[in-house]
Design a protein around this motif. Structure first.
Motif, short mmCIF file in Angstrom:
data_model
loop_
_atom_site.label_atom_id
_atom_site.label_comp_id
_atom_site.label_asym_id
_atom_site.label_seq_id
_atom_site.Cartn_x
_atom_site.Cartn_y
_atom_site.Cartn_z
N VAL A 102 -32.84 46.63 16.75
CA VAL A 102 -32.31 46.08 17.99
C VAL A 102 -33.09 44.82 18.30
O VAL A 102 -34.33 44.83 18.34
CB VAL A 102 -32.44 47.07 19.16
CG1 VAL A 102 -31.92 46.44 20.46
CG2 VAL A 102 -31.66 48.35 18.86
N VAL A 103 -32.38 43.71 18.51
CA VAL A 103 -33.01 42.43 18.83
C VAL A 103 -32.90 42.19 20.32
O VAL A 103 -31.79 42.20 20.87
CB VAL A 103 -32.36 41.27 18.05
CG1 VAL A 103 -33.04 39.95 18.40
CG2 VAL A 103 -32.43 41.53 16.55
N HIS A 104 -34.04 41.98 20.97
CA HIS A 104 -34.08 41.67 22.41
C HIS A 104 -34.36 40.19 22.57
O HIS A 104 -35.36 39.68 22.07
CB HIS A 104 -35.16 42.48 23.11
CG HIS A 104 -34.94 43.97 23.06
ND1 HIS A 104 -34.29 44.65 24.06
CD2 HIS A 104 -35.28 44.89 22.12
CE1 HIS A 104 -34.23 45.93 23.75
NE2 HIS A 104 -34.83 46.11 22.57
N ALA A 105 -33.47 39.48 23.26
CA ALA A 105 -33.71 38.06 23.53
C ALA A 105 -34.85 37.89 24.51
O ALA A 105 -35.59 36.90 24.48
CB ALA A 105 -32.44 37.41 24.08
N ALA A 106 -35.01 38.85 25.40
CA ALA A 106 -36.06 38.89 26.40
C ALA A 106 -36.18 40.35 26.82
O ALA A 106 -35.31 41.17 26.49
CB ALA A 106 -35.72 38.00 27.60
N PRO A 107 -37.23 40.72 27.53
CA PRO A 107 -37.36 42.11 27.96
C PRO A 107 -36.11 42.61 28.69
O PRO A 107 -35.68 42.02 29.67
CB PRO A 107 -38.58 42.08 28.88
CG PRO A 107 -39.41 40.96 28.36
CD PRO A 107 -38.42 39.92 27.92
N GLY A 108 -35.51 43.68 28.18
CA GLY A 108 -34.33 44.25 28.81
C GLY A 108 -33.02 43.57 28.48
O GLY A 108 -31.97 43.98 28.97
N VAL A 109 -33.06 42.54 27.64
CA VAL A 109 -31.84 41.80 27.29
C VAL A 109 -31.57 41.98 25.79
O VAL A 109 -32.27 41.43 24.95
CB VAL A 109 -31.98 40.30 27.61
CG1 VAL A 109 -30.69 39.56 27.23
CG2 VAL A 109 -32.32 40.09 29.07
N VAL A 110 -30.54 42.77 25.47
CA VAL A 110 -30.20 43.03 24.07
C VAL A 110 -29.31 41.90 23.55
O VAL A 110 -28.25 41.63 24.11
CB VAL A 110 -29.48 44.39 23.92
CG1 VAL A 110 -29.06 44.61 22.48
CG2 VAL A 110 -30.39 45.52 24.39
N ALA A 111 -29.77 41.26 22.47
CA ALA A 111 -29.00 40.16 21.88
C ALA A 111 -28.19 40.61 20.68
O ALA A 111 -27.18 39.98 20.33
CB ALA A 111 -29.95 39.03 21.48
#
Length: 292
Positions: A255-264
């Motif tokens: 799972v790639v997160h663009a930022a904390p709590g934001v799934v990209a």
């Protein structure tokens, strides 16, 4: 709610997880599966439940019919879909052996993608019989076919699934090692390390739904895929991005997160002989809401 109503509600809740598993495998979409369960619940409330001897079998029939009726129109929508259509991923924490055992190979991204090639009847027969061990008599009644015709549907589907599937490792440690090596090479920008973990004929599938940037067709070959990955890292991945190992459709993925709590994005993999043979990359935000 009366005691009788409560009992019937409990019967539905008892089988909800199983029914959701059936619906997801048939539809390839968490959202669509949830809609089917909601409609099945409404029909269960309206049914003459006192005459139902086996609630699980009855509800299996209801859910299958609802999915079967929708699969034709779903296929038309997916044929008009921008780029590749990939199933909506189901993500669980990395260390979740119970969930992994329950999901298994039958719900892997590779398997669901191959099942998109089946007709609605073939898919229903295959999922019900080969995955959930439902008898052909019961499936025949659900699909309004003869048991012999239903048996042939399952056999034909089984053959098409087998022919459309690439060889994959069944060793969890080998799968984990390949995914971990891929993650480290990608995050570190090490193209040589990345090339070493990619099968020479690796296939990169991506689904952006026309909403975010993604390939329209699969990319084939380790050299092309590695250059694509490095280009994506340079273009889209910021210092705030993080990479999290997780169970994606019953197998270790990313799972790639663009930022904390934001799934990209969510990545699922097929591993063969210690290397990544196929990667399934879902970046369409509409398919990531359940993950977020």
């Amino acid at each position: 709610m009366t005691d009788v109503e409560s009992t019937f509600a409990d019967a539905f809740e008892t089988h909800r997880r199983y029914l959701g598993s059936v619906a997801y495998r048939l539809m390839g979409s968490v959202t669509d599966a949830e809609d089917v369960l909601q409609e099945a619940w409404l029909r269960w409330q309206a049914a003459d439940r006192a005459s139902v001897d086996d609630p699980r079998a009855y509800l299996t029939t209801v859910v299958t019919r609802l999915c079967y009726d929708q699969l034709g129109s779903a296929r038309v929508r997916r044929e008009a879909y921008y780029g590749e259509w990939l199933p909506e991923p189901v993500v669980a924490p990395e260390h979740s052996p119970a969930e992994q055992a329950e999901l298994g190979e039958s719900v892997s991204m590779a398997m669901l993608t191959v099942m998109e090639q089946l007709t609605p009847a073939e898919r229903a027969a295959f999922v019900l019989h080969d995955v959930f061990a439902v008898g052909f008599e019961e499936i025949a009644a659900t699909l309004e076919r003869t048991p012999q015709a239903t048996r042939q549907l399952a056999s034909r589907a089984r053959k098409r699934v087998r022919e459309g599937s690439r060889k994959a490792t069944v060793d969890a440690a080998e799968h984990r090692q390949a995914v971990a090596a891929f993650t480290a090479a990608t995050a570190g920008g090490d193209i040589q390390a990345l090339l070493s973990v990619l099968d020479p004929d690796v296939v990169w599938h991506s689904d952006g739904g026309g909403i975010v940037s993604a390939g329209v067709r699969p990319i084939v070959g380790a050299d092309r895929v590695s250059r694509l990955i490095m280009g994506l890292m340079a273009r889209f991945v910021t210092p705030e991005a993080t990479f999290e190992l997780a169970q994606v459709n019953g197998q270790l993925g990313l799972v790639v997160h663009a930022a904390p709590g934001v799934v990209a994005g969510v990545l699922a993999f097929t591993v063969a002989d210690g290397r990544i043979a196929e990667a399934y990359v879902v970046v369409n935000p509409e398919k990531l809401t359940a993950v977020a």
